[in-house]
Design a protein around this motif. Structure first.
Motif, PDB file in Angstrom:
ATOM      1  N   VAL A 271      29.303 -41.865   9.051  1.00  0.00           N
ATOM      2  CA  VAL A 271      28.351 -41.551  10.117  1.00  0.00           C
ATOM      3  C   VAL A 271      27.080 -42.358   9.882  1.00  0.00           C
ATOM      4  O   VAL A 271      26.402 -42.185   8.848  1.00  0.00           O
ATOM      5  CB  VAL A 271      28.006 -40.044  10.129  1.00  0.00           C
ATOM      6  CG1 VAL A 271      27.078 -39.736  11.302  1.00  0.00           C
ATOM      7  CG2 VAL A 271      29.267 -39.190  10.189  1.00  0.00           C
ATOM      8  N   LEU A 272      26.749 -43.218  10.823  1.00  0.00           N
ATOM      9  CA  LEU A 272      25.506 -43.979  10.731  1.00  0.00           C
ATOM     10  C   LEU A 272      24.311 -43.035  10.782  1.00  0.00           C
ATOM     11  O   LEU A 272      24.222 -42.181  11.670  1.00  0.00           O
ATOM     12  CB  LEU A 272      25.406 -44.958  11.889  1.00  0.00           C
ATOM     13  CG  LEU A 272      25.856 -46.402  11.665  1.00  0.00           C
ATOM     14  CD1 LEU A 272      25.860 -47.140  12.997  1.00  0.00           C
ATOM     15  CD2 LEU A 272      24.966 -47.088  10.654  1.00  0.00           C
ATOM     16  N   ILE A 273      23.379 -43.191   9.854  1.00  0.00           N
ATOM     17  CA  ILE A 273      22.217 -42.303   9.814  1.00  0.00           C
ATOM     18  C   ILE A 273      21.375 -42.440  11.084  1.00  0.00           C
ATOM     19  O   ILE A 273      20.680 -41.496  11.473  1.00  0.00           O
ATOM     20  CB  ILE A 273      21.368 -42.582   8.550  1.00  0.00           C
ATOM     21  CG1 ILE A 273      20.305 -41.521   8.368  1.00  0.00           C
ATOM     22  CG2 ILE A 273      20.786 -43.968   8.584  1.00  0.00           C
ATOM     23  CD1 ILE A 273      20.816 -40.145   8.080  1.00  0.00           C
TER      24      ILE A 273
ATOM     25  N   PRO B 244      23.631 -36.612  12.358  1.00  0.00           N
ATOM     26  CA  PRO B 244      22.544 -36.527  11.372  1.00  0.00           C
ATOM     27  C   PRO B 244      21.550 -35.420  11.691  1.00  0.00           C
ATOM     28  O   PRO B 244      21.056 -34.734  10.774  1.00  0.00           O
ATOM     29  CB  PRO B 244      21.894 -37.909  11.440  1.00  0.00           C
ATOM     30  CG  PRO B 244      22.994 -38.805  11.905  1.00  0.00           C
ATOM     31  CD  PRO B 244      23.761 -37.968  12.888  1.00  0.00           C
TER      32      PRO B 244
ATOM     33  N   THR C  81      20.231 -41.301   2.724  1.00  0.00           N
ATOM     34  CA  THR C  81      21.599 -41.767   2.499  1.00  0.00           C
ATOM     35  C   THR C  81      21.750 -42.290   1.069  1.00  0.00           C
ATOM     36  O   THR C  81      20.761 -42.765   0.490  1.00  0.00           O
ATOM     37  CB  THR C  81      21.966 -42.898   3.478  1.00  0.00           C
ATOM     38  OG1 THR C  81      21.106 -44.010   3.272  1.00  0.00           O
ATOM     39  CG2 THR C  81      21.899 -42.417   4.908  1.00  0.00           C
TER      40      THR C  81
END
Lengths: 150, 33
Positions: A24-26, A32, A40
């Motif tokens: 999951v991209l921050i 998030p 992260t």
């Protein structure tokens, strides 16, 4: 993680055996925010219903990453009061990674799981004694120290 | 070909796999920079 832990053969095998993993991209939405992640890497273990049971913040090398994830799996069962399943993961963690940073916490949860499964308070005292003998400087030895009175 | 971690595309896919194969969902929140 991409340079050290994710290419590790033991980590790859562990993921294949136990996990359904998602990156999951921050900077994405909504996860998030939903999980209140601010730094992260953050690793969160969920059950199949999407409920969180464990999280860890910061890089972990393979010899710490695998036991940390194993503890999370055990805590998933513990939270559902499925103590025999929790104990199978805790016993494996303690046996295979006795020098890991999470080993003392696993010993604590093993004692509590044994107690809740059997109602035998000697399991708590045994956890205290094991922590005092092998991990006396850990926070979990302090948390279990009250069980010396049992 | 070297083995690598097989990431799933989203949480719903991970929950489905977790239910069908008795696995645990792992979310890895990361920053690629």
């Amino acid at each position: 993680m991409d340079a050290v832990s994710y290419p590790n053969a033991k980590v790859i095998d562990f993921f294949s055996q136990y996990l359904a993993p998602v990156r999951v991209l921050i900077s994405s939405t909504p996860l998030p925010q939903q999980f209140k992640v601010k730094w992260t890497p953050t690793f969160v273990i969920l059950d199949s219903q999407g409920e969180e049971h464990h999280r860890s913040v910061g890089f972990l090398p393979p010899e710490e990453f695998i036991p940390s994830l194993t503890l999370g799996m055990a805590k998933t069962w513990f939270d559902h009061e499925q103590f025999s399943e929790a104990l199978s993961h805790l016993d494996r963690l303690i046996s295979e990674y006795p020098k890991s940073d999470v080993a003392p916490e696993a010993i604590y949860y093993r004692g509590v799981s044994r107690y809740k499964a059997t109602n035998d308070a000697s399991a708590l005292k045994q956890a205290h004694e094991t922590l005092q003998a092998n991990y006396k400087d850990s926070e979990w030895a302090k948390r279990a120290s009250v069980y010396r009175l049992l | 070909m070297a083995k690598s971690i097989q990431w799933l595309p989203d949480v719903d896919a991970a929950k489905k796999k977790a239910q069908e194969e008795q696995k645990y969902v792992l979310l890895d929140f990361f920053n690629p920079r």
